[in-house]
Design a protein around this motif. Structure first.
Motif, PDB file in Angstrom:
ATOM      1  N   MET A   1     -48.149   8.849   6.167  1.00 22.00           N
ATOM      2  CA  MET A   1     -47.717  10.038   5.966  1.00 22.00           C
ATOM      3  C   MET A   1     -47.396  10.926   7.594  1.00 22.00           C
ATOM      4  SD  MET A   1     -47.493   9.844   2.229  1.00 22.00           S
ATOM      5  CE  MET A   1     -45.536  10.260   1.507  1.00 22.00           C
ATOM      6  N   ASN A   2     -48.017  12.225   7.671  1.00 21.28           N
ATOM      7  CA  ASN A   2     -47.719  12.743   8.306  1.00 21.28           C
ATOM      8  C   ASN A   2     -47.334  12.200   9.388  1.00 21.28           C
ATOM      9  OD1 ASN A   2     -48.290  15.731   9.569  1.00 21.28           O
ATOM     10  ND2 ASN A   2     -50.268  15.349  10.513  1.00 21.28           N
ATOM     11  N   GLN A   3     -48.598  11.304  10.206  1.00 21.46           N
ATOM     12  CA  GLN A   3     -47.998  10.799  11.995  1.00 21.46           C
ATOM     13  C   GLN A   3     -46.019  10.366  11.543  1.00 21.46           C
ATOM     14  OE1 GLN A   3     -50.700   7.735  11.795  1.00 21.46           O
ATOM     15  NE2 GLN A   3     -52.427   8.911  13.029  1.00 21.46           N
ATOM     16  N   VAL A   4     -45.466   9.280  10.257  1.00 18.29           N
ATOM     17  CA  VAL A   4     -44.360   9.554  10.340  1.00 18.29           C
ATOM     18  C   VAL A   4     -43.454  10.676  10.474  1.00 18.29           C
ATOM     19  CG1 VAL A   4     -42.820   8.522   8.787  1.00 18.29           C
ATOM     20  CG2 VAL A   4     -44.747   6.907   9.648  1.00 18.29           C
ATOM     21  N   LEU A   5     -44.126  11.812   9.211  1.00 20.18           N
ATOM     22  CA  LEU A   5     -43.150  12.637   9.290  1.00 20.18           C
ATOM     23  C   LEU A   5     -43.254  13.853  11.048  1.00 20.18           C
ATOM     24  CD1 LEU A   5     -43.829  13.981   5.818  1.00 20.18           C
ATOM     25  CD2 LEU A   5     -41.706  13.132   6.270  1.00 20.18           C
ATOM     26  N   GLN A   6     -43.892  13.277  11.570  1.00 18.82           N
ATOM     27  CA  GLN A   6     -44.127  13.991  13.040  1.00 18.82           C
ATOM     28  C   GLN A   6     -42.467  13.655  14.055  1.00 18.82           C
ATOM     29  OE1 GLN A   6     -45.967  16.763  13.484  1.00 18.82           O
ATOM     30  NE2 GLN A   6     -46.660  17.054  11.376  1.00 18.82           N
ATOM     31  N   GLN A   7     -42.271  12.305  13.781  1.00 20.86           N
ATOM     32  CA  GLN A   7     -41.106  12.265  14.310  1.00 20.86           C
ATOM     33  C   GLN A   7     -40.313  12.581  14.033  1.00 20.86           C
ATOM     34  OE1 GLN A   7     -42.016   7.014  13.084  1.00 20.86           O
ATOM     35  NE2 GLN A   7     -41.006   7.122  14.620  1.00 20.86           N
ATOM     36  N   PHE A   8     -39.816  13.697  13.191  1.00 24.05           N
ATOM     37  CA  PHE A   8     -38.472  13.530  12.208  1.00 24.05           C
ATOM     38  C   PHE A   8     -38.535  15.130  11.880  1.00 24.05           C
ATOM     39  CE2 PHE A   8     -39.328   9.262  10.968  1.00 24.05           C
ATOM     40  CZ  PHE A   8     -38.555   8.226  11.922  1.00 24.05           C
TER      41      PHE A   8
ATOM     42  N   ARG B   1     -34.708  15.040   0.979  1.00 21.41           N
ATOM     43  CA  ARG B   1     -34.855  13.618   0.663  1.00 21.41           C
ATOM     44  C   ARG B   1     -34.979  12.472   1.695  1.00 21.41           C
ATOM     45  NH1 ARG B   1     -28.969  12.103  -2.810  1.00 21.41           N
ATOM     46  NH2 ARG B   1     -29.569   9.848  -3.605  1.00 21.41           N
ATOM     47  N   LYS B   2     -34.024  12.321   2.329  1.00 26.96           N
ATOM     48  CA  LYS B   2     -34.244  10.908   3.881  1.00 26.96           C
ATOM     49  C   LYS B   2     -36.054  11.390   3.891  1.00 26.96           C
ATOM     50  CE  LYS B   2     -31.003  10.980   6.799  1.00 26.96           C
ATOM     51  NZ  LYS B   2     -30.549  11.648   8.416  1.00 26.96           N
ATOM     52  N   LEU B   3     -36.114  12.445   3.879  1.00 26.23           N
ATOM     53  CA  LEU B   3     -37.594  12.555   4.796  1.00 26.23           C
ATOM     54  C   LEU B   3     -39.201  11.989   3.423  1.00 26.23           C
ATOM     55  CD1 LEU B   3     -38.155  15.281   6.511  1.00 26.23           C
ATOM     56  CD2 LEU B   3     -37.857  13.559   7.550  1.00 26.23           C
ATOM     57  N   ASN B   4     -38.725  12.269   2.188  1.00 31.38           N
ATOM     58  CA  ASN B   4     -39.431  11.740   0.723  1.00 31.38           C
ATOM     59  C   ASN B   4     -39.054  10.291   1.048  1.00 31.38           C
ATOM     60  OD1 ASN B   4     -40.657  13.063  -0.957  1.00 31.38           O
ATOM     61  ND2 ASN B   4     -38.873  14.672   0.043  1.00 31.38           N
ATOM     62  N   PHE B   5     -37.969  10.020   1.219  1.00 39.17           N
ATOM     63  CA  PHE B   5     -37.292   8.302   1.122  1.00 39.17           C
ATOM     64  C   PHE B   5     -38.143   7.605   2.268  1.00 39.17           C
ATOM     65  CE2 PHE B   5     -35.008   5.293   3.310  1.00 39.17           C
ATOM     66  CZ  PHE B   5     -34.752   4.152   2.683  1.00 39.17           C
ATOM     67  N   VAL B   6     -38.599   8.051   3.578  1.00 38.24           N
ATOM     68  CA  VAL B   6     -38.820   7.416   4.794  1.00 38.24           C
ATOM     69  C   VAL B   6     -40.511   7.765   4.543  1.00 38.24           C
ATOM     70  CG1 VAL B   6     -38.959   7.848   7.465  1.00 38.24           C
ATOM     71  CG2 VAL B   6     -36.924   7.985   6.371  1.00 38.24           C
ATOM     72  N   SER B   7     -40.761   8.311   4.521  1.00 37.50           N
ATOM     73  CA  SER B   7     -42.307   8.831   4.126  1.00 37.50           C
ATOM     74  C   SER B   7     -43.030   7.808   3.089  1.00 37.50           C
ATOM     75  CB  SER B   7     -43.248   9.977   3.822  1.00 37.50           C
ATOM     76  OG  SER B   7     -41.621  11.165   2.985  1.00 37.50           O
ATOM     77  N   ILE B   8     -42.621   7.945   1.991  1.00 39.92           N
ATOM     78  CA  ILE B   8     -43.067   7.141   0.476  1.00 39.92           C
ATOM     79  C   ILE B   8     -42.911   5.938   0.525  1.00 39.92           C
ATOM     80  CG2 ILE B   8     -42.512   6.595  -1.643  1.00 39.92           C
ATOM     81  CD1 ILE B   8     -41.566   9.796  -2.083  1.00 39.92           C
ATOM     82  N   ILE B   9     -42.270   5.249   1.459  1.00 37.99           N
ATOM     83  CA  ILE B   9     -41.359   3.295   1.778  1.00 37.99           C
ATOM     84  C   ILE B   9     -42.273   3.251   3.221  1.00 37.99           C
ATOM     85  CG2 ILE B   9     -40.421   2.106   2.985  1.00 37.99           C
ATOM     86  CD1 ILE B   9     -37.734   3.053   1.555  1.00 37.99           C
ATOM     87  N   THR B  10     -43.126   4.084   4.400  1.00 38.60           N
ATOM     88  CA  THR B  10     -44.129   3.894   4.959  1.00 38.60           C
ATOM     89  C   THR B  10     -45.063   3.708   3.776  1.00 38.60           C
ATOM     90  OG1 THR B  10     -44.112   5.484   5.773  1.00 38.60           O
ATOM     91  CG2 THR B  10     -42.567   4.313   7.060  1.00 38.60           C
ATOM     92  N   ALA B  11     -45.921   5.091   3.286  1.00 38.08           N
ATOM     93  CA  ALA B  11     -46.890   5.235   2.794  1.00 38.08           C
ATOM     94  C   ALA B  11     -47.198   3.404   1.316  1.00 38.08           C
ATOM     95  CB  ALA B  11     -46.827   6.167   1.534  1.00 38.08           C
TER      96      ALA B  11
END
Length: 488
Positions: free
Chosen positions: A231-238, A284-294
């Motif tokens: 999840m952290n790897q994904v969030l570092q993109q945004f 909210r958008k960051l939650n959406f992206v990170s949870i789905i990728t998790a």
């Protein structure tokens, strides 16, 4: 030896390829988010009634199972929404604290994603391998008043042992009935947290809670850490640099710690602050992206490639952020000039019905604040603080207020206007100067806890106004003071 080297190269290539695929999937989710955003939710202060209407809308979806699993103290229903046919159970619950609603908003975006016609391959992979369960708004009584605690006045997240509240009993019963493999404990944290020793807000913070005082890492806790790494790897993109890690001291009364101990790999997500996002729609958008990728990472098993050491590299949460920081400000006291930094926060005050709020700005620290950061910062070197004055004429109506030249008043150092009783009946001033009663006495005592209303001048010429904690450059009329106060 050559064979071993070849195998290692193949492994490294495979991991890099999986990471690239995850990043590409996350990028597509981020770009297509408007297609899934639940447009009936636009603000944080949401009530149980809205949640129920959204759940009613979902009942037409054949792929979903919806079950009432409990009630709050005041009789509001607690509902479990389940989908997928896999052998791995994932349980997500939100708003255990009534005023922490970011993930509740994101859950309905995620449900819209699963009900859409897009990303069919990724959804098939998730739904064939996972059984996903959502329990949105665990504390609806707290949500009704937009307050942390439930109607019993307790923190539900400290009721995992006694189980005195029906909300806590429901959470424990559902967890046990599912014997969930993974759990997502979804919260909000203060916007004043930052990633340690940086100016970046901790927009999202993670924790794989400890299950004992020794903070041992077994397979259950380790798996949670590995998912967090993804999840952290994904969030570092945004939101690069805007991820923190909570302290993992064991709390024996807390649900996250106990659910980890009971055998569910538990991921705590805390939604913090993001610049110019008071309603947390970007978060909210960051939650959406990170949870789905998790979820996708759990479904494919690629989280297992993550190293626990990468989890430990995530910066610790720190609390060194202000809304506004003024540095190097000159302050005259008893005939001498001192140099001070000021840290100012703009606090939210809920209005009647708890659907909206107004701000009250206060000084929260002063002195040497060189180790602190802020969402907005001004180098005030060469500027001196001047306390605001009271406009000498009484104003009795909104029509009279509207005739005033507020820009001119601010440039002359007026921060307060004497107002008639009718104007003082409001909760706050929808005006860029504070409205005060005849009895109001000026504060000329610079101390933490005091209202933030003053001016910054250079050689006697006022350059900036700070009204109710909001900085206004008087040469730039586009900057707005969001609201002022009613002071009696």
């Amino acid at each position: 030896m050559n064979k071993i080297i070849s195998l290692l190269c193949l492994l490294v290539f495979s991991i890099a390829n999986l990471l690239a695929q995850t990043e590409e999937f996350a990028e597509e989710l981020f770009e297509n988010y408007p297609d899934f955003k639940e447009d009936k939710i636009t603000e944080r202060r949401i009530k149980h009634e809205l949640i129920i209407s959204l759940i009613e809308d979902l009942k037409a979806e054949a792929e979903l199972e919806i079950m009432k699993v409990g009630e709050s103290i005041e009789g509001r229903s607690l509902n479990l929404i389940s989908l997928g046919n896999g052998d791995t159970d994932v349980f997500l619950w939100s708003q255990m604290h009534g005023d922490e609603s970011t993930a509740t908003m994101a859950i309905f975006d995620i449900l819209n994603f699963f009900n859409s016609d897009e990303f069919e391959a990724e959804k098939k992979e998730m739904l064939s391998n996972l059984r996903i369960h959502f329990l949105p708004m665990l504390n609806p009584d707290g949500a009704e008043k937009f307050t942390r605690r439930n109607s019993l006045g307790i923190d539900v997240n400290r009721d995992a042992l006694r189980l005195q509240s029906p909300e806590a009993k429901t959470l424990k019963r559902v967890r046990d009935s599912l014997e969930a493999d993974f759990g997502f404990n979804l919260h909000d944290q203060s916007k004043y947290y930052n990633a340690e020793r940086t100016e970046k807000p901790a927009t999202i913070s993670f924790l794989s809670p400890a299950y004992n005082y020794e903070k041992d890492i077994n397979k259950v806790r380790g798996n949670a850490m590995k998912v967090i790494v993804k999840m952290n790897q994904v969030l570092q993109q945004f939101a690069p640099g805007q991820v923190g890690r909570y302290n993992d001291d064991f709390e024996p009364r807390a649900f996250g710690d106990n659910i980890q101990k009971w055998g569910t790999s538990t991921i705590l997500i805390e939604s913090g602050g993001y610049p110019d996002d008071p309603e947390k729609q970007e978060i909210r958008k960051l939650n959406f992206v990170s949870i789905i990728t998790a979820l996708h990472s759990i479904a494919t098993g690629n989280f297992k490639d993550s190293g626990i050491s990468e989890y430990e590299k995530i910066p610790n949460n720190d609390r060194m952020l202000f809304d506004l920081k003024l540095t190097g400000l000159g302050y005259d006291l008893n005939g001498k000039t001192y140099t001070l930094d000021l840290g100012i926060n703009q606090f939210e005050n809920d209005l009647k019905g708890n659907l909206d709020f107004y701000y009250s700005g206060r000084i929260v620290d002063q002195g040497d604040l060189s180790t602190s950061f802020a969402y907005e910062e001004l180098d005030a070197s060469g500027l001196k603080l001047e306390f605001g004055k009271i406009y000498p004429d009484m104003v009795n109506s909104k029509e009279e207020l509207d005739k005033l030249d507020t820009s001119d008043l601010l440039k002359k150092g007026y921060a307060y206007i004497k107002a008639g009783e009718a104007l003082l009946q409001q909760d706050y001033a929808e005006f860029p100067l504070n409205l005060v009663s005849i009895e109001f006495k000026l504060n000329e005592n610079l101390r933490p806890g005091k209202d933030a209303n003053f001016f910054l001048a250079k050689n006697g010429d006022i350059k900036y106004a700070v009204i109710n904690g909001f900085l206004s450059d008087l040469d730039n009329p586009e900057q707005e003071i969001k609201n002022a106060l009613i002071l009696k």
